[in-house]
Design a protein around this motif. Structure first.
Motif, mmCIF file in Angstrom:
data_model
loop_
_atom_site.group_PDB
_atom_site.id
_atom_site.type_symbol
_atom_site.label_atom_id
_atom_site.label_comp_id
_atom_site.label_asym_id
_atom_site.label_seq_id
_atom_site.Cartn_x
_atom_site.Cartn_y
_atom_site.Cartn_z
ATOM 1 N N VAL A 177 -30.627 6.029 13.503
ATOM 2 C CA VAL A 177 -29.760 6.532 14.564
ATOM 3 C C VAL A 177 -28.819 7.573 13.973
ATOM 4 O O VAL A 177 -28.302 7.406 12.871
ATOM 5 N N ALA A 178 -28.587 8.667 14.718
ATOM 6 C CA ALA A 178 -27.672 9.705 14.239
ATOM 7 C C ALA A 178 -26.985 10.356 15.434
ATOM 8 O O ALA A 178 -27.516 10.368 16.555
ATOM 9 N N TRP A 179 -25.794 10.901 15.181
ATOM 10 C CA TRP A 179 -25.055 11.639 16.200
ATOM 11 C C TRP A 179 -25.326 13.128 16.023
ATOM 12 O O TRP A 179 -25.278 13.646 14.907
ATOM 13 N N ASP A 180 -25.636 13.816 17.136
ATOM 14 C CA ASP A 180 -25.870 15.261 17.105
ATOM 15 C C ASP A 180 -24.698 15.948 17.786
ATOM 16 O O ASP A 180 -24.526 15.855 19.006
ATOM 17 N N GLY A 181 -23.875 16.648 16.992
ATOM 18 C CA GLY A 181 -22.710 17.315 17.552
ATOM 19 C C GLY A 181 -23.052 18.497 18.422
ATOM 20 O O GLY A 181 -22.314 18.804 19.371
ATOM 21 N N ASN A 182 -24.171 19.171 18.144
ATOM 22 C CA ASN A 182 -24.552 20.312 18.975
ATOM 23 C C ASN A 182 -24.895 19.875 20.399
ATOM 24 O O ASN A 182 -24.541 20.537 21.369
ATOM 25 N N PHE A 183 -25.586 18.749 20.514
ATOM 26 C CA PHE A 183 -25.985 18.249 21.828
ATOM 27 C C PHE A 183 -25.024 17.188 22.353
ATOM 28 O O PHE A 183 -25.197 16.717 23.477
ATOM 29 N N GLU A 184 -24.043 16.810 21.522
ATOM 30 C CA GLU A 184 -23.091 15.757 21.875
ATOM 31 C C GLU A 184 -23.826 14.529 22.399
ATOM 32 O O GLU A 184 -23.569 14.023 23.493
ATOM 33 N N SER A 185 -24.754 14.062 21.584
ATOM 34 C CA SER A 185 -25.605 12.951 21.997
ATOM 35 C C SER A 185 -26.044 12.153 20.783
ATOM 36 O O SER A 185 -26.220 12.699 19.681
ATOM 37 N N TRP A 186 -26.232 10.852 20.992
ATOM 38 C CA TRP A 186 -26.895 10.039 19.985
ATOM 39 C C TRP A 186 -28.383 10.363 19.978
ATOM 40 O O TRP A 186 -28.955 10.716 21.013
#
Length: 399
Positions: free
Chosen positions: A224-233
């Motif tokens: 699991v990772a957080w994507d800041g560009n898409f503001e989504s897990w």
């Protein structure tokens, strides 16, 4: 190849996906000479009756009969193959097409097979002029072509290519492909028997030309990772295992226009951290279970077999979204995003049409590349992106 009897021969037309390709060609394409092929005359006759083409020519050939496959390939400008798993049924046909100068495309997502045949078959195809293109379905057209599409727009807007791109699978509705399941099970069997193959598949650059130094990418996301560009897990995307390798090979075959340090990775956008975690656990369980004979047998009871798939209503009502986000600059100040949208079930309804259009590209379009084993983004990117709009698969730059 102007003296070839057929523009297109569809090999495997009596299979589930093969019949969908035949159905699409029969209903939507009138300016080609084509035939269907496979090992069973009676099944092929039934297919042509169901698609309303009772006089459509039939060619009979088995996947391990080199003489029959040669006779088939010699009559075709292009062979479209839907007969998988390709590691088990596809090598002889690929070799025949390379030798006979017959263009070829398929649906494979089997990295271990492609890595095995590339260096051996590519020189034969270069010599004959045959263009051979793998991965012309849902894996890996949205990924490979979205990167190409984004990079052209990025260069036009910022005067440089993106240094890194993230591919993100968005919303979708569709069933698991029985052919994909069969390929996954075969890969699992092979890697448990062959440690060298297992190491090769873990290599992010497994499909790179052998003479080229690999870049900086790491193995595909499994947690699991957080994507800041898409503001989504995000969670793991099961198709990333092939898509990322194809994208990297495209950059290599094109002469590294995006740089030797270009980065690309893929994952699945999730609604929450919990859904990302659930997805990660489920995919890990399926992939882990496929490695061992008892659990592999259990999985096969619940997953579709080759030749099985969703009904027409489910195929027609399916859809998918795929995103690519590119960045460059010292502080990633240059950003651009591309969205790929597709109508119909991605693994069947959309894939069958994408494959058909790839075959028509090879048969009808003026392409700049010569013979060899190519990726979609190096063989016919502009032509195929244009053609895919005809089957409701569209690429656009978004804010």
């Amino acid at each position: 190849m102007t003296d070839r009897q057929y523009d297109v021969v569809l090999f495997g037309a009596s299979g589930f996906t093969g019949e969908l390709v035949a159905e699409y060609l029969a209903a939507n394409v009138s300016n080609i000479r084509w035939a269907i092929a496979g090992r069973s005359t009676s099944k092929l006759e039934a297919v042509r009756e169901r698609i309303g083409q009772p006089d459509l020519p039939i060619l009979v050939a088995d996947s391990d009969d080199a003489a029959a496959l040669t006779a088939m390939a010699d009559q075709a400008r292009v062979v479209i193959s839907t007969v998988g798993p390709y590691a088990r049924y596809g090598t002889t046909l690929l070799e025949v097409c390379a030798r006979e100068g017959t263009h070829y495309c398929d649906l494979t997502g089997e990295a271990q097979w492609m890595a095995e045949v590339y260096e051996r078959v590519d020189p034969i195809a270069k010599n004959s002029g045959a263009r051979l293109v793998h991965c012309c379905g849902f894996d890996s057209l949205p990924s490979d072509l979205s990167v190409y599409f984004l990079q052209q727009a990025f260069k036009a807007q910022f005067g440089e290519y993106a240094q890194s791109i993230t591919g993100r699978m968005g919303r979708y509705s569709g069933a698991v492909s029985g052919g994909t399941v069969a390929s996954m099970m075969l890969v699992s069997e092979q890697i448990m028997k062959d440690e060298a193959l297992r190491k090769r598949l873990m290599n992010p650059y497994a499909l790179y030309p052998e003479a080229m130094e690999p870049g900086l990418d790491q193995p595909d996301q499994m947690g699991v990772a957080w994507d800041g560009n898409f503001e989504s897990w995000t969670g793991p995307f099961i198709m990333a295992a092939i898509n990322t390798k194809v994208v990297r090979r495209s950059n290599a075959l094109a002469g590294l226009p995006y740089g030797s340090d270009f980065r690309y990775e893929e994952s699945q956008l999730c609604k929450s951290r919990l859904s990302a975690l659930t997805s990660s656990i489920a995919i890990g369980a399926v992939m882990g279970g496929a490695l061992f004979r008892p659990t592999r047998a259990l999985l096969k009871r619940f997953l579709p077999d080759p030749g099985e798939g969703p009904n027409a209503e489910a195929r027609e009502n399916g859809f998918f979204e795929f995103w690519a986000h590119g960045v460059s600059g010292a502080d990633n100040q240059n950003n651009l995003r591309v969205k790929v949208t597709g109508k119909r079930d991605p693994g069947y309804g959309a894939t069958s049409r994408m494959l058909a259009q790839a075959g028509l590209c090879l048969a009808q379009d003026d392409l700049s590349v010569g013979g060899g084993i190519w990726t979609p983004a190096t063989a016919f990117p502009e032509q195929l992106i244009t053609r895919l709009a005809q089957v409701d698969v569209n690429f656009e730059v978004v804010d």
